[in-house]
Design an enzyme around this catalytic site. Structure first.
Site, PDB file in Angstrom:
ATOM      1  N   SER A  12       0.839  -1.206   0.000  1.00 55.33           N
ATOM      2  CA  SER A  12       0.000   0.000   0.000  1.00 55.33           C
ATOM      3  C   SER A  12       0.872   1.253   0.000  1.00 55.33           C
ATOM      4  CB  SER A  12      -0.926  -0.029   1.220  1.00 55.33           C
ATOM      5  OG  SER A  12      -0.206  -0.368   2.384  1.00 55.33           O
ATOM      6  N   GLU A  14       0.828   5.471   1.102  1.00 55.25           N
ATOM      7  CA  GLU A  14       0.146   6.495   1.914  1.00 55.25           C
ATOM      8  C   GLU A  14       0.384   7.902   1.346  1.00 55.25           C
ATOM      9  OE1 GLU A  14       0.559   6.154   6.235  1.00 55.25           O
ATOM     10  OE2 GLU A  14       1.063   8.283   6.282  1.00 55.25           O
ATOM     11  N   HIS A  73      -7.292   7.632   7.088  1.00 56.21           N
ATOM     12  CA  HIS A  73      -6.826   7.570   8.472  1.00 56.21           C
ATOM     13  C   HIS A  73      -7.854   8.373   9.266  1.00 56.21           C
ATOM     14  CE1 HIS A  73      -2.304   6.825   7.499  1.00 56.21           C
ATOM     15  NE2 HIS A  73      -3.088   6.329   6.565  1.00 56.21           N
ATOM     16  N   ASP A 105      -2.205  13.091  17.478  1.00 51.63           N
ATOM     17  CA  ASP A 105      -1.519  13.971  18.433  1.00 51.63           C
ATOM     18  C   ASP A 105      -2.171  15.328  18.371  1.00 51.63           C
ATOM     19  OD1 ASP A 105       0.606  12.266  19.344  1.00 51.63           O
ATOM     20  OD2 ASP A 105       1.400  12.412  17.310  1.00 51.63           O
ATOM     21  N   ALA A 119      -6.430   5.050  21.023  1.00 44.11           N
ATOM     22  CA  ALA A 119      -6.879   4.382  19.799  1.00 44.11           C
ATOM     23  C   ALA A 119      -7.725   3.135  20.095  1.00 44.11           C
ATOM     24  CB  ALA A 119      -5.676   4.020  18.938  1.00 44.11           C
ATOM     25  N   LYS A 161      -5.776  -2.670  21.487  1.00 46.52           N
ATOM     26  CA  LYS A 161      -6.347  -2.308  20.189  1.00 46.52           C
ATOM     27  C   LYS A 161      -6.782  -3.565  19.429  1.00 46.52           C
ATOM     28  CE  LYS A 161      -2.709   0.542  19.004  1.00 46.52           C
ATOM     29  NZ  LYS A 161      -2.025   1.703  18.377  1.00 46.52           N
ATOM     30  N   GLN A 172       5.014   2.238  12.540  1.00 46.63           N
ATOM     31  CA  GLN A 172       5.802   3.454  12.368  1.00 46.63           C
ATOM     32  C   GLN A 172       7.038   3.033  11.583  1.00 46.63           C
ATOM     33  OE1 GLN A 172       6.253   6.452  11.828  1.00 46.63           O
ATOM     34  NE2 GLN A 172       5.499   7.172  13.800  1.00 46.63           N
ATOM     35  N   PHE A 212      11.564  14.887  11.327  1.00 42.17           N
ATOM     36  CA  PHE A 212      10.391  14.042  11.458  1.00 42.17           C
ATOM     37  C   PHE A 212      10.663  12.860  12.389  1.00 42.17           C
ATOM     38  CE2 PHE A 212       6.973  11.424   9.365  1.00 42.17           C
ATOM     39  CZ  PHE A 212       5.945  12.231   9.821  1.00 42.17           C
ATOM     40  N   HIS A 262       4.064  -1.034   3.573  1.00 40.76           N
ATOM     41  CA  HIS A 262       3.226   0.179   3.439  1.00 40.76           C
ATOM     42  C   HIS A 262       4.194   1.343   3.263  1.00 40.76           C
ATOM     43  CE1 HIS A 262      -0.165   2.925   4.321  1.00 40.76           C
ATOM     44  NE2 HIS A 262       0.682   3.600   5.056  1.00 40.76           N
TER      45      HIS A 262
HETATM   46  P1  FAD Z   1      -2.451   4.846  20.891  1.00 36.90           P
HETATM   47  O1  FAD Z   1      -2.434   3.444  20.407  1.00 36.90           O
HETATM   48  O2  FAD Z   1      -3.658   5.317  21.614  1.00 36.90           O
HETATM   49  O3  FAD Z   1      -1.147   5.027  21.792  1.00 36.90           O
HETATM   50  C1  FAD Z   1      -0.691   6.321  22.178  1.00 36.90           C
HETATM   51  C2  FAD Z   1       0.139   6.245  23.442  1.00 36.90           C
HETATM   52  O4  FAD Z   1      -0.718   6.012  24.558  1.00 36.90           O
HETATM   53  C3  FAD Z   1       1.163   5.104  23.488  1.00 36.90           C
HETATM   54  O5  FAD Z   1       2.261   5.549  24.209  1.00 36.90           O
HETATM   55  C4  FAD Z   1       0.445   3.996  24.224  1.00 36.90           C
HETATM   56  O6  FAD Z   1       1.340   3.118  24.886  1.00 36.90           O
HETATM   57  C5  FAD Z   1      -0.407   4.781  25.209  1.00 36.90           C
HETATM   58  N1  FAD Z   1      -1.705   4.141  25.458  1.00 36.90           N
HETATM   59  C6  FAD Z   1      -2.509   3.548  24.550  1.00 36.90           C
HETATM   60  N2  FAD Z   1      -3.644   3.084  25.106  1.00 36.90           N
HETATM   61  C7  FAD Z   1      -3.573   3.423  26.413  1.00 36.90           C
HETATM   62  C8  FAD Z   1      -4.456   3.223  27.482  1.00 36.90           C
HETATM   63  N3  FAD Z   1      -5.642   2.620  27.318  1.00 36.90           N
HETATM   64  N4  FAD Z   1      -4.045   3.711  28.709  1.00 36.90           N
HETATM   65  C9  FAD Z   1      -2.848   4.330  28.863  1.00 36.90           C
HETATM   66  N5  FAD Z   1      -1.984   4.536  27.844  1.00 36.90           N
HETATM   67  C10 FAD Z   1      -2.332   4.089  26.640  1.00 36.90           C
HETATM   68  N6  FAD Z   1      -1.126  10.863  13.127  1.00 36.90           N
HETATM   69  C11 FAD Z   1      -2.020  11.745  12.630  1.00 36.90           C
HETATM   70  O7  FAD Z   1      -2.267  12.782  13.259  1.00 36.90           O
HETATM   71  N7  FAD Z   1      -2.666  11.517  11.450  1.00 36.90           N
HETATM   72  C12 FAD Z   1      -2.459  10.400  10.725  1.00 36.90           C
HETATM   73  O8  FAD Z   1      -3.058  10.212   9.661  1.00 36.90           O
HETATM   74  C13 FAD Z   1      -1.517   9.437  11.219  1.00 36.90           C
HETATM   75  N8  FAD Z   1      -1.290   8.278  10.563  1.00 36.90           N
HETATM   76  C14 FAD Z   1      -0.452   7.349  11.112  1.00 36.90           C
HETATM   77  C15 FAD Z   1      -0.292   6.108  10.466  1.00 36.90           C
HETATM   78  C16 FAD Z   1       0.532   5.143  10.984  1.00 36.90           C
HETATM   79  C17 FAD Z   1       0.669   3.814  10.283  1.00 36.90           C
HETATM   80  C18 FAD Z   1       1.260   5.395  12.189  1.00 36.90           C
HETATM   81  C19 FAD Z   1       2.181   4.373  12.750  1.00 36.90           C
HETATM   82  C20 FAD Z   1       1.102   6.613  12.839  1.00 36.90           C
HETATM   83  C21 FAD Z   1       0.244   7.595  12.332  1.00 36.90           C
HETATM   84  N9  FAD Z   1       0.027   8.808  12.971  1.00 36.90           N
HETATM   85  C22 FAD Z   1      -0.864   9.715  12.451  1.00 36.90           C
HETATM   86  C23 FAD Z   1       0.752   9.133  14.217  1.00 36.90           C
HETATM   87  C24 FAD Z   1      -0.062   8.745  15.461  1.00 36.90           C
HETATM   88  O9  FAD Z   1      -1.265   9.447  15.493  1.00 36.90           O
HETATM   89  C25 FAD Z   1       0.784   9.098  16.679  1.00 36.90           C
HETATM   90  O10 FAD Z   1       1.893   8.234  16.768  1.00 36.90           O
HETATM   91  C26 FAD Z   1       0.042   9.157  18.009  1.00 36.90           C
HETATM   92  O11 FAD Z   1       0.914   9.735  18.985  1.00 36.90           O
HETATM   93  C27 FAD Z   1      -0.395   7.820  18.569  1.00 36.90           C
HETATM   94  O12 FAD Z   1      -1.432   7.284  17.893  1.00 36.90           O
HETATM   95  P2  FAD Z   1      -1.852   5.744  18.177  1.00 36.90           P
HETATM   96  O13 FAD Z   1      -3.042   5.475  17.385  1.00 36.90           O
HETATM   97  O14 FAD Z   1      -0.685   4.877  18.032  1.00 36.90           O
HETATM   98  O15 FAD Z   1      -2.215   5.886  19.735  1.00 36.90           O
END
Ligand code: FAD
Length: 289
Positions: A12, A14, A73, A105, A119, A161, A172, A212, A262
């Site tokens: 894929s 992005e 996304h 973020d 997430a 998740k 990542q 980045f 990806h």
């Molecule tokens: P989570 O899985 O929620 O994790 C975030 C942090 O919180 C981690 O440190 C985790 O250990 C902790 N955590 C998770 N669940 C809990 C819980 N229940 N209790 C306590 N702590 C917890 N960002 C954008 O803004 N837009 C995008 O389109 C985008 N696309 C991305 C695509 C990919 C493939 C990747 C890998 C990243 C992308 N990001 C994007 C970046 C991402 O949004 C950031 O890395 C963000 O900080 C974390 O998102 P996450 O979904 O991994 O969060």
């Protein structure tokens, strides 16, 4: 890596949603070139706090309607259940069947965190609202998320998740294949066996890569950083070295059983296509990696 070998490989690309007419035109050209290699899907990022909401929708639907499945996304930070449900309904009606579900973020100084904090809560909400309409991808961090309290908790949070209903994950980017192999081993020991597809960042520009990578917690190994640094402004040498390093890493990943790749294209076709061709992915159904 045994768990990963059972999955059909998928490839894929992005994109981010362009802001200007010129950017849209450029993306169309990039899309056309990448469509020629017949990827499994495209994906389109979503700006933090919903800042690109309309542009993401427009870009996703435009790409999707041109015949290659396209995954938006969707990040929950700054959103409410209602605003997220509205997006899900738009995508469902348009025949979109895959979503990359993220926390995102929050840009500093921008409002409240939102109703869903992580997430896993977003995945749970999407399943509640839309059932099995969407194939849900989540983010994975072989080098661990920069805010994780420790490695163990980050893995447990990844597990949340999966338990909430994620079908697969995209990592990542990283430049150290062992971090990915070790991450998969840890997941296997926890009994987690969904496909985890490596996210690949082609190297095209040293200073933006450093900026980045510092932000998202991806490590540039010293030997790569030093070599890139030594090229100064010689962007041809940076690209050539970057292409070699990333191609070799992808070869190792695929040979070990990674379930696809990806590419973070940054809306450019050349660098991803060079790696693609080096890997011989045009004949991907016929070759054993
Ligand atoms: P989570 O899985 O929620 O994790 C975030 C942090 O919180 C981690 O440190 C985790 O250990 C902790 N955590 C998770 N669940 C809990 C819980 N229940 N209790 C306590 N702590 C917890 N960002 C954008 O803004 N837009 C995008 O389109 C985008 N696309 C991305 C695509 C990919 C493939 C990747 C890998 C990243 C992308 N990001 C994007 C970046 C991402 O949004 C950031 O890395 C963000 O900080 C974390 O998102 P996450 O979904 O991994 O969060």
């Amino acid at each position: 890596m045994e768990s990963q070998k059972q999955f059909k490989r998928r490839f894929s690309f992005e994109f981010f949603p362009p802001k200007t007419d010129q950017g849209k035109e450029k993306l169309q050209g990039v899309r056309n070139r990448l469509a020629e290699v017949d990827p499994d899907f495209f994906s389109v990022t979503f700006g933090a706090g919903g800042s690109t909401r309309d542009r993401t929708i427009e870009t996703v639907l435009n790409l999707h309607n041109q015949g290659i499945s396209t995954a938006p996304h969707l990040s929950c930070v700054g959103g409410t259940r209602d605003t997220i449900a509205e997006l899900l309904d738009i995508y469902k009606e348009s025949g979109v069947n895959r979503i990359v579900a993220l926390r995102g973020d929050m840009p500093s100084g921008m409002g409240a965190a939102g109703e869903l904090r992580y997430a896993n809560e977003l995945v749970e909400f999407i399943r509640e609202h839309s059932g099995d309409t969407f194939n849900l991808e989540v983010a994975a961090y072989p080098e661990f998320h920069p805010q994780a309290r420790n490695a163990e908790e980050d893995l447990r949070n990844f597990e949340r998740k999966v338990k909430a209903g994620a079908n697969s994950a995209i990592t990542q980017y990283f430049f150290n294949a062992d971090s990915y192999f070790y991450f998969i081993d840890r997941l296997e020991k926890m009994g987690i066996t969904i496909p985890v597809v490596p996210g690949i960042m082609p190297i095209v520009n040293f200073s933006s890569l450093v900026r980045f990578s510092d932000m998202c917690g991806a490590e540039i190994p010293r030997w790569i950083r030093k070599q890139l640094e030594s090229y100064g402004d010689d962007s041809d040498s940076i690209k050539k070295f970057g292409e070699e390093v990333v191609t070799r890493m992808c070869e190792r990943l695929l040979a070990a059983g990674a379930p696809g790749l990806h590419f973070y294209t940054l809306n450019q076709a050349d660098a991803s296509l060079k790696i693609w061709n080096n890997l011989g992915l045009a004949n991907r159904d016929k070759i054993s990696f």
